[in-house]
Design a protein around this motif. Structure first.
Motif, PDB file in Angstrom:
ATOM      1  N   SER A 124       0.824  -1.209   0.000  1.00  0.00           N
ATOM      2  CA  SER A 124       0.000   0.000   0.000  1.00  0.00           C
ATOM      3  C   SER A 124       0.858   1.259   0.000  1.00  0.00           C
ATOM      4  CB  SER A 124      -0.919   0.012   1.225  1.00  0.00           C
ATOM      5  OG  SER A 124      -0.146   0.034   2.410  1.00  0.00           O
ATOM      6  N   SER A 130      -0.477   1.129  -4.926  1.00  0.00           N
ATOM      7  CA  SER A 130      -0.626   2.012  -3.765  1.00  0.00           C
ATOM      8  C   SER A 130      -1.289   3.349  -4.120  1.00  0.00           C
ATOM      9  CB  SER A 130       0.742   2.268  -3.124  1.00  0.00           C
ATOM     10  OG  SER A 130       1.575   2.984  -4.015  1.00  0.00           O
ATOM     11  N   ASN A 418       1.164  11.769  -0.260  1.00  0.00           N
ATOM     12  CA  ASN A 418       1.332  10.947   0.933  1.00  0.00           C
ATOM     13  C   ASN A 418       2.798  10.784   1.285  1.00  0.00           C
ATOM     14  OD1 ASN A 418       0.489   9.622   3.212  1.00  0.00           O
ATOM     15  ND2 ASN A 418       0.495   7.621   2.247  1.00  0.00           N
ATOM     16  N   ASP A 439      -2.426   3.956   1.369  1.00  0.00           N
ATOM     17  CA  ASP A 439      -1.919   3.560   2.687  1.00  0.00           C
ATOM     18  C   ASP A 439      -2.652   4.270   3.823  1.00  0.00           C
ATOM     19  OD1 ASP A 439       0.153   2.004   4.174  1.00  0.00           O
ATOM     20  OD2 ASP A 439       0.653   4.001   4.911  1.00  0.00           O
ATOM     21  N   ASP A 440      -3.387   5.328   3.486  1.00  0.00           N
ATOM     22  CA  ASP A 440      -4.160   6.001   4.541  1.00  0.00           C
ATOM     23  C   ASP A 440      -5.439   5.248   4.891  1.00  0.00           C
ATOM     24  OD1 ASP A 440      -2.436   7.992   5.213  1.00  0.00           O
ATOM     25  OD2 ASP A 440      -3.377   9.553   4.027  1.00  0.00           O
ATOM     26  N   ASN A 449      -0.788   2.381   9.748  1.00  0.00           N
ATOM     27  CA  ASN A 449      -0.270   2.865   8.472  1.00  0.00           C
ATOM     28  C   ASN A 449       1.114   3.462   8.691  1.00  0.00           C
ATOM     29  OD1 ASN A 449      -0.584   5.452   9.459  1.00  0.00           O
ATOM     30  ND2 ASN A 449      -2.088   6.094   7.943  1.00  0.00           N
TER      31      ASN A 449
END
Ligand code: DON
Length: 587
Positions: A124, A130, A418, A439-440, A449
């Motif tokens: 992720s 991702s 991110n 990934d959040d 995370n």
């Protein structure tokens, strides 16, 4: 204890104390202006925005141009391959725009788990899988459509030039490139741009991004070109070849969403910030409500009593975050209850003023409790088990900018790819560096995370869903007039950074430069650690906090915030964080 055992402990403690005051803590930079002001994370971007204001553009025009410039000069932090949130204040009131990435239609709840249900390492965070559907261009086009004054193409033009002609690599960018060399190396298009001849660019080198300039030219003609036609086809085909999920249809269907800002009263001020799918506004207001009418001045700035109360309030808010927060299109987030002053007062009663609780003792509120503050709040998110407490990693990405114009229209905007350099994927021939915003999401309940944040069902992956954010672009008004506009990067620390700058400015009467530069603390419930900025905390205060039971850890990286305040006589004062290279400039 034998002396030989005590000595190393003492030495480590002394070492910690000697590194407490970095130079920047003493040198806040304050800019003043009457007509307008821009604060951003890179001087080139600040200048782009300022030029637009000087040419008669309004705050929205300047924010659009500054955001695009950041996308070119700070590729590690934010860009057109990412997304974000903004608050805009005009004479008609305040509005929030959500231009955050969304999960592709082919995304699924367990997409980051292997056959045994284990989380696949880095899936992720790195590579095509991702990336969420980028929203930056759609968001900028939408806010410009509604409020902009100068022609769109003129706002894109400076960034086309910077991308095409190149700009001077700074220490910050060079360091970022070193840090992500291995990731960038893996992707041919990223390698070509960021590691020319296989070498990491050094400070003073020139970085040109000709493909990005070409993409921006196309976007200048029509922002929708990002979401259909050649660019969309390039994204889809790169995804198809590399196991990614974003399709042309996903891009075509991407829409930014206007939302009502989340506002609450704090003393004589109205504090407005981003509602879900950011957790920023909810928890900023929640913490302010827990602080309530405590006389923080009497308690003392950076006193152990104040820091303790702040830490315990943060701990409570992040416990609720882990359970209740997610995309409101998919889960019922009990926003009214979580931000109600009465609920804040209830949670305040659970805090001892003398002793820290362990995070295990602090749980997300029960639905039954919240329903007292929001009748009808529905039980939707199944009970999760309270997760093991993970470690927080560090990252230096995301970018915030703040703009105020002569009519006191305001834009406060935070956007991101991110983690540093996002997914590390550049779509061939487009220069677009894609985010790793997926990934959040909580990739599995209780699995942290990259920022150590845990989440549950409310933030599970689903097609079309928006990953939960902490980004907190914030505007404070007093009697309807701008008082303070602020925001920050820093992952999970964004909310507490914005909180402390706001308190420094409103309650402790520091100017924005002092407020932004001041040392910060952070507690996010899990892990059970009180993170301390190595600046300006008196050793006796830290000892007192330890005595109260806080597990203190020094953290060296804190997000480079910026802010603009308006004084009673209408003067604007702005400041960018001395922790990094940003600037504020007014006229
Ligand atoms: O939306 C969020 O909360 C994160 N993706 C922001 C990432 C960030 O701030 C990284 N910064 N240092």
């Amino acid at each position: 204890m034998k002396i030989a055992k005590i000595l190393p402990v003492f030495a480590a403690f002394a070492l910690q104390l000697t590194s407490i005051t970095p130079v920047w803590a003493a040198s806040p930079r304050l800019s003043k202006g009457q007509k307008g002001m821009v604060a951003a994370a890179h001087p080139v971007a600040t200048q782009v925005g300022l030029n637009i204001l000087k040419r008669g553009g309004n705050a929205v025009d300047a924010a659009v141009a500054t955001t695009l410039a950041i996308s070119v000069v700070e590729p590690f932090s934010a860009g057109i391959g990412g997304g974000g949130f903004l608050l805009v204040k005009t004479k008609d009131g305040m509005q929030a725009l959500d231009f955050r990435e969304r999960a592709p239609q082919a995304a699924s709840r367990d997409m980051y788990l292997d056959a045994n249900g284990k989380v696949k390492s880095k899936a992720s965070l790195e590579g095509h899988l991702s990336a969420g559907i980028p929203g930056t261009i759609a968001g900028l086009a939408e806010v410009h459509r509604k409020y902009g004054k100068l022609p769109w193409a003129e706002l894109v033009k400076p960034s086309i030039e910077i991308a095409n002609n190149g700009f001077t690599v700074t220490e910050v960018l060079s360091k970022q490139l070193w840090g992500k060399k291995d990731l960038l190396q893996k992707n041919p298009a990223a390698r070509e741009i960021f590691l020319p001849d296989g070498q990491v660019l050094r400070a003073g080198d020139k970085l040109r991004q000709v493909d990005l300039a070409k993409t921006l030219r196309s976007v200048a003609r029509n922002p929708q070109n990002f979401y259909r036609g050649e660019i969309a086809r390039a994204i889809e085909s790169d995804m198809g070849r590399n196991g990614g999920l974003i399709t042309q249809k996903d891009l075509q269907n991407y829409r930014p969403i206007w939302r009502d800002p989340l506002c609450g009263k704090f003393r004589q001020y109205q504090v407005c910030s981003m509602p879900p799918p950011s957790s920023g506004g909810v928890h900023l207001l929640q913490i302010l409500n827990i602080l309530g009418d405590t006389d923080l001045v009497e308690m003392g700035w950076h006193s152990s009593a104040t820091l303790h109360l702040l830490a315990e309030s943060m701990r409570t808010a992040y416990a609720d975050r882990s359970f209740y927060l997610g995309d409101p299109a998919f889960v019922k987030v009990p926003v009214t209850a979580l931000t109600s002053p009465a609920y804040g007062a209830l949670r305040r009663q659970e805090i001892s003023l003398t002793a820290a609780r362990s995070s295990k003792q602090v749980q997300p509120a029960a639905w039954e409790t919240l329903r007292r503050f929001q009748p009808g709040a529905a039980v939707e998110n199944p009970i999760q088990k309270i997760p093991a407490l993970p470690n927080v990693k560090e990252s230096q990405d995301t970018s915030h900018l703040t703009v105020v114009d002569r009519n006191r229209q305001v834009v406060t905007l935070t956007f991101t790819v991110n983690y540093n350099f996002g997914s590390g994927v550049v779509v061939p021939k487009t220069g677009i560096l894609l985010n790793d915003e997926m990934d959040d999401f909580a990739v599995a309940p209780g699995v942290p995370n990259a920022f150590g944040l845990v989440g549950g069902e409310a933030n599970a992956v689903a097609p079309g869903k928006t990953p939960l954010s902490s980004m907190s672009p914030t505007i404070v008004t007093e009697n309807g007039k701008l008082r303070l506009a602020v925001g920050a990067p820093g992952g999970s620390t964004i909310i507490t950074t914005v909180l402390q700058i706001t308190l420094n400015n409103l309650i402790y009467k520091m100017n924005v430069a002092e407020a932004v530069a001041a040392g910060r603390i952070h507690h996010q419930w899990a892990p059970d650690k009180l993170l301390i900025d190595p600046s300006g905390f008196d050793p006796a205060t830290l000892a007192d906090l330890r005595q109260r039971g806080h597990i203190i850890e020094q953290r060296d990286y804190w997000g480079n915030a910026n802010a603009i305040e308006q004084l009673a006589d209408g003067t604007l004062q702005g400041a960018a964080d001395p922790r990094k290279e940003g600037t504020a400039a007014g006229f």
